[in-house]
Design an enzyme around this catalytic site. Structure first.
Site, PDB file in Angstrom:
ATOM      1  N   GLN A 140     124.206 146.958  10.303  1.00 59.06           N
ATOM      2  CA  GLN A 140     125.298 145.952  10.464  1.00 59.06           C
ATOM      3  C   GLN A 140     124.623 144.406  10.135  1.00 59.06           C
ATOM      4  OE1 GLN A 140     124.619 145.916  15.011  1.00 59.06           O
ATOM      5  NE2 GLN A 140     122.860 146.483  14.908  1.00 59.06           N
ATOM      6  N   SER A 169     120.141 142.950  18.211  1.00 58.45           N
ATOM      7  CA  SER A 169     119.597 142.755  20.119  1.00 58.45           C
ATOM      8  C   SER A 169     120.140 144.011  20.523  1.00 58.45           C
ATOM      9  CB  SER A 169     119.928 141.199  19.832  1.00 58.45           C
ATOM     10  OG  SER A 169     121.875 141.024  19.693  1.00 58.45           O
ATOM     11  N   ASN A 200     110.888 145.740  17.033  1.00 56.10           N
ATOM     12  CA  ASN A 200     111.446 144.659  17.615  1.00 56.10           C
ATOM     13  C   ASN A 200     110.735 143.947  17.675  1.00 56.10           C
ATOM     14  OD1 ASN A 200     113.076 142.389  18.096  1.00 56.10           O
ATOM     15  ND2 ASN A 200     114.698 143.908  18.949  1.00 56.10           N
ATOM     16  N   HIS A 234     129.318 146.479   8.528  1.00 55.55           N
ATOM     17  CA  HIS A 234     129.556 145.484   9.389  1.00 55.55           C
ATOM     18  C   HIS A 234     130.479 144.793   8.267  1.00 55.55           C
ATOM     19  CE1 HIS A 234     128.107 144.586  13.572  1.00 55.55           C
ATOM     20  NE2 HIS A 234     128.841 145.768  13.887  1.00 55.55           N
ATOM     21  N   GLY A 276     115.372 146.178  15.018  1.00 54.80           N
ATOM     22  CA  GLY A 276     115.708 145.043  15.102  1.00 54.80           C
ATOM     23  C   GLY A 276     117.088 144.311  14.857  1.00 54.80           C
ATOM     24  N   ARG A 336     124.856 131.200   2.921  1.00 58.49           N
ATOM     25  CA  ARG A 336     124.305 132.395   3.721  1.00 58.49           C
ATOM     26  C   ARG A 336     124.138 133.264   2.363  1.00 58.49           C
ATOM     27  NH1 ARG A 336     127.422 135.722   8.424  1.00 58.49           N
ATOM     28  NH2 ARG A 336     125.370 136.992   8.320  1.00 58.49           N
ATOM     29  N   CYS A 341     147.425 140.840  -1.137  1.00 58.97           N
ATOM     30  CA  CYS A 341     147.560 141.752  -2.235  1.00 58.97           C
ATOM     31  C   CYS A 341     146.331 143.244  -1.551  1.00 58.97           C
ATOM     32  CB  CYS A 341     147.809 141.966  -3.493  1.00 58.97           C
ATOM     33  SG  CYS A 341     146.257 140.640  -4.489  1.00 58.97           S
ATOM     34  N   TYR A 394     129.577 131.300   4.836  1.00 56.47           N
ATOM     35  CA  TYR A 394     129.691 132.038   4.058  1.00 56.47           C
ATOM     36  C   TYR A 394     128.518 131.556   2.571  1.00 56.47           C
ATOM     37  CZ  TYR A 394     131.118 135.612   7.316  1.00 56.47           C
ATOM     38  OH  TYR A 394     131.298 136.100   8.222  1.00 56.47           O
TER      39      TYR A 394
HETATM   40  C1  BV8 Z   1     135.372 145.481  17.853  1.00 59.22           C
HETATM   41  C2  BV8 Z   1     130.034 139.299  10.700  1.00 59.22           C
HETATM   42  C3  BV8 Z   1     137.358 146.776  18.217  1.00 59.22           C
HETATM   43  C4  BV8 Z   1     130.022 139.538   9.023  1.00 59.22           C
HETATM   44  C5  BV8 Z   1     129.720 140.339  12.633  1.00 59.22           C
HETATM   45  C6  BV8 Z   1     133.189 142.380  26.159  1.00 59.22           C
HETATM   46  C7  BV8 Z   1     132.092 143.634  25.968  1.00 59.22           C
HETATM   47  C8  BV8 Z   1     132.035 144.622  24.995  1.00 59.22           C
HETATM   48  C9  BV8 Z   1     132.661 144.632  23.865  1.00 59.22           C
HETATM   49  C10 BV8 Z   1     133.147 143.642  23.165  1.00 59.22           C
HETATM   50  C11 BV8 Z   1     133.714 142.346  24.168  1.00 59.22           C
HETATM   51  N1  BV8 Z   1     134.444 141.406  23.832  1.00 59.22           N
HETATM   52  C12 BV8 Z   1     134.578 141.590  22.783  1.00 59.22           C
HETATM   53  C13 BV8 Z   1     133.806 142.418  22.769  1.00 59.22           C
HETATM   54  C14 BV8 Z   1     133.366 143.568  20.943  1.00 59.22           C
HETATM   55  C15 BV8 Z   1     132.685 142.288  20.218  1.00 59.22           C
HETATM   56  C16 BV8 Z   1     131.655 142.188  20.474  1.00 59.22           C
HETATM   57  O1  BV8 Z   1     131.509 143.220  20.604  1.00 59.22           O
HETATM   58  N2  BV8 Z   1     131.144 141.036  20.819  1.00 59.22           N
HETATM   59  C17 BV8 Z   1     129.870 141.178  21.240  1.00 59.22           C
HETATM   60  C18 BV8 Z   1     129.329 139.608  21.034  1.00 59.22           C
HETATM   61  C19 BV8 Z   1     129.995 140.781  23.228  1.00 59.22           C
HETATM   62  N3  BV8 Z   1     132.873 143.247  18.778  1.00 59.22           N
HETATM   63  C20 BV8 Z   1     134.142 143.141  17.673  1.00 59.22           C
HETATM   64  O2  BV8 Z   1     135.105 142.301  17.653  1.00 59.22           O
HETATM   65  C21 BV8 Z   1     133.884 143.992  17.236  1.00 59.22           C
HETATM   66  N4  BV8 Z   1     135.539 145.117  16.788  1.00 59.22           N
HETATM   67  O3  BV8 Z   1     135.549 145.929  18.899  1.00 59.22           O
HETATM   68  O4  BV8 Z   1     136.902 145.416  17.231  1.00 59.22           O
HETATM   69  C22 BV8 Z   1     138.893 146.207  18.800  1.00 59.22           C
HETATM   70  C23 BV8 Z   1     139.821 145.463  16.833  1.00 59.22           C
HETATM   71  C24 BV8 Z   1     140.854 145.609  18.020  1.00 59.22           C
HETATM   72  C25 BV8 Z   1     141.163 145.853  18.786  1.00 59.22           C
HETATM   73  C26 BV8 Z   1     140.979 146.629  19.523  1.00 59.22           C
HETATM   74  C27 BV8 Z   1     139.279 146.531  19.547  1.00 59.22           C
HETATM   75  C28 BV8 Z   1     133.421 143.564  15.581  1.00 59.22           C
HETATM   76  C29 BV8 Z   1     132.095 143.391  15.803  1.00 59.22           C
HETATM   77  C30 BV8 Z   1     131.182 143.020  14.334  1.00 59.22           C
HETATM   78  C31 BV8 Z   1     131.323 141.869  13.975  1.00 59.22           C
HETATM   79  N5  BV8 Z   1     131.282 141.312  13.623  1.00 59.22           N
HETATM   80  N6  BV8 Z   1     129.332 139.936  11.778  1.00 59.22           N
HETATM   81  C32 BV8 Z   1     128.445 138.270   9.657  1.00 59.22           C
HETATM   82  O5  BV8 Z   1     129.380 137.055   8.954  1.00 59.22           O
HETATM   83  O6  BV8 Z   1     127.006 138.807   9.311  1.00 59.22           O
HETATM   84  S1  BV8 Z   1     128.677 140.338  14.005  1.00 59.22           S
HETATM   85  C33 BV8 Z   1     127.212 139.767  13.993  1.00 59.22           C
HETATM   86  O7  BV8 Z   1     126.027 140.272  14.927  1.00 59.22           O
HETATM   87  C34 BV8 Z   1     125.557 140.433  12.744  1.00 59.22           C
HETATM   88  O8  BV8 Z   1     127.549 141.662  12.249  1.00 59.22           O
HETATM   89  C35 BV8 Z   1     124.699 141.123  13.063  1.00 59.22           C
HETATM   90  O9  BV8 Z   1     125.105 142.432  12.358  1.00 59.22           O
HETATM   91  C36 BV8 Z   1     125.842 142.123  14.532  1.00 59.22           C
HETATM   92  C37 BV8 Z   1     124.521 142.290  15.551  1.00 59.22           C
HETATM   93  O10 BV8 Z   1     123.290 141.016  15.703  1.00 59.22           O
HETATM   94  P1  BV8 Z   1     122.353 141.856  15.234  1.00 59.22           P
HETATM   95  O11 BV8 Z   1     121.846 142.222  13.703  1.00 59.22           O
HETATM   96  O12 BV8 Z   1     121.394 142.640  16.079  1.00 59.22           O
HETATM   97  O13 BV8 Z   1     120.466 140.744  14.750  1.00 59.22           O
HETATM   98  P2  BV8 Z   1     120.429 138.874  16.378  1.00 59.22           P
HETATM   99  O14 BV8 Z   1     120.645 138.217  16.013  1.00 59.22           O
HETATM  100  O15 BV8 Z   1     121.179 139.458  17.743  1.00 59.22           O
HETATM  101  O16 BV8 Z   1     119.171 139.786  16.979  1.00 59.22           O
HETATM  102  C38 BV8 Z   1     118.529 140.107  15.895  1.00 59.22           C
HETATM  103  C39 BV8 Z   1     116.658 140.611  16.645  1.00 59.22           C
HETATM  104  O17 BV8 Z   1     116.195 141.098  15.880  1.00 59.22           O
HETATM  105  C40 BV8 Z   1     116.532 140.235  17.162  1.00 59.22           C
HETATM  106  O18 BV8 Z   1     116.287 141.497  18.363  1.00 59.22           O
HETATM  107  C41 BV8 Z   1     115.331 139.885  16.933  1.00 59.22           C
HETATM  108  O19 BV8 Z   1     113.978 139.769  18.181  1.00 59.22           O
HETATM  109  C42 BV8 Z   1     114.903 140.911  16.209  1.00 59.22           C
HETATM  110  N7  BV8 Z   1     113.763 140.515  15.033  1.00 59.22           N
HETATM  111  C43 BV8 Z   1     113.589 139.122  14.658  1.00 59.22           C
HETATM  112  N8  BV8 Z   1     112.596 139.479  13.181  1.00 59.22           N
HETATM  113  C44 BV8 Z   1     112.188 141.310  13.506  1.00 59.22           C
HETATM  114  C45 BV8 Z   1     112.545 141.810  14.935  1.00 59.22           C
HETATM  115  N9  BV8 Z   1     112.802 142.708  15.192  1.00 59.22           N
HETATM  116  C46 BV8 Z   1     111.874 143.507  14.041  1.00 59.22           C
HETATM  117  N10 BV8 Z   1     110.770 143.001  13.178  1.00 59.22           N
HETATM  118  C47 BV8 Z   1     111.510 141.656  12.809  1.00 59.22           C
HETATM  119  N11 BV8 Z   1     110.225 140.616  12.176  1.00 59.22           N
HETATM  120 ZN    ZN Z   2     146.665 139.273  -3.575  1.00 59.42          ZN
END
Ligand code: BV8
Ligand code: ZN
Length: 258
Positions: free
Chosen positions: A104, A191, A215, A122, A189, A73, A133, A70
């Protein structure tokens, strides 16, 4: 080029008549600012597995490694500026009767670009809190690895949502109801693979919204959208704002000439 330029009549008409426009963004909107995305070829996940870093287990196992990631980042984010895509979304607040921005991203670039209301699903990398605490720690010094709470000495963690963690309830509820109420919903932007955030675009469509994806690549959402605007959001969004503003202005002129 049709009369509307690179944008279809259907899209421009949907926007000109929209009461509530919603934009949902992911890492791609910050790519042109120089913030690496997660899943692209140079994405940060290409080096690390999400579970190895963005989860409570990872933090309990190796808090210093997670903080190192972090800190890396935070350093990148501190050196970048919002790009024209962020600015276009800030401009949309005054272009439509109602506008809701959901992100996100944890990089705070929407707020720095001038967006006044941002639902951060997020969390935000500029916020941290004590695991014991709950005291918030706006700035943490990472000199000795894992920052400690000034009030109780507990371990301090970034205020971001990790895998397996619930999303902030107020932000989630507001985002889900905005998706249900949207006349036009933009997925920009992202996925569209991380849930429950990724369910918002299809919720919007199911509830009658005109669904637009901006995208550089197709995603699992693309086959379901009404308009796929392929290209960088930093180019497309400002042009779209100009096209909508021009169409609204020509309508106003036509009305005043009656
Ligand atoms: C939860 C932390 C409930 C902060 C992140 C199976 C099926 C479904 C769901 C799940 C599963 N197994 C597990 C799950 C749940 C899981 C999940 O979804 N997993 C996925 C991977 C399968 N989700 C969770 O755990 C969530 N919580 O479900 O809790 C719960 C809880 C307790 C008890 C019961 C239930 C929590 C999810 C949050 C995780 N934290 N980040 C950080 O460090 O950043 S995830 C991470 O991915 C980021 O937050 C980010 O925002 C997120 C999504 O990614 P994107 O933003 O889409 O980025 P990515 O790189 O993927 O894509 C970029 C896109 O931009 C691309 O398409 C590219 O083509 C495009 N692009 C690039 N350049 C450009 C562009 N577009 C336009 N212009 C450009 N110039
Ligand atoms: Zn404390």
């Amino acid at each position: 080029m049709s009369a509307a330029g690179p944008f279809s009549e259907a899209l421009l008409e949907a926007l000109v008549h929209a009461v509530h426009v919603v934009a949902f963004t992911g890492a791609g909107i910050s790519a042109e600012s120089g913030v690496p995305t997660f899943r692209g070829p140079e994405g940060i996940w290409s080096k690390f597995k999400p579970e190895e870093l963005a989860s409570m287990d990872a933090f309990m196992r190796n808090p210093a490694l997670v903080w190192e990631w972090y800190a890396h980042r935070k350093t990148i984010i501190a050196t970048v500026q919002p790009n024209p895509g962020h600015a276009a979304l800030a401009r949309m607040e005054s272009l439509f009767p109602r506008f809701t921005l959901i992100t996100q991203n944890i990089d705070n670039l929407h707020r720095r670009a001038g967006s006044t209301s941002v639902h951060e699903l997020h969390g935000n990398i500029e916020r941290s809190y004590c695991l014991d605490c709950g005291k918030t720690h706006p700035n943490v010094s990472l000199s000795d690895g894992v920052p400690r709470c000034s009030a109780c000495g507990g371990a301090v963690r970034p205020d971001v949502v990790w895998f397996g963690e619930m999303l902030p309830e107020i932000e989630w509820e507001a985002s889900a109801s905005a998706a249900e109420d949207a006349d036009v919903f933009f997925s920009i932007g992202t996925s569209a693979v991380v849930y429950p955030a990724a369910s918002l675009p299809l919720t919007a469509k199911r509830c009658g919204a005109y669904l637009v994806e901006v995208n550089t690549e197709p995603t699992p959402l693309t086959e379901s959208v009404d308009a796929f605007l392929r290209g960088p959001s930093g180019i497309i969004l400002p042009r779209l704002c100009d096209a909508v503003a021009a169409r609204v202005a020509s309508r106003e002129r036509a009305k005043s000439n009656i």
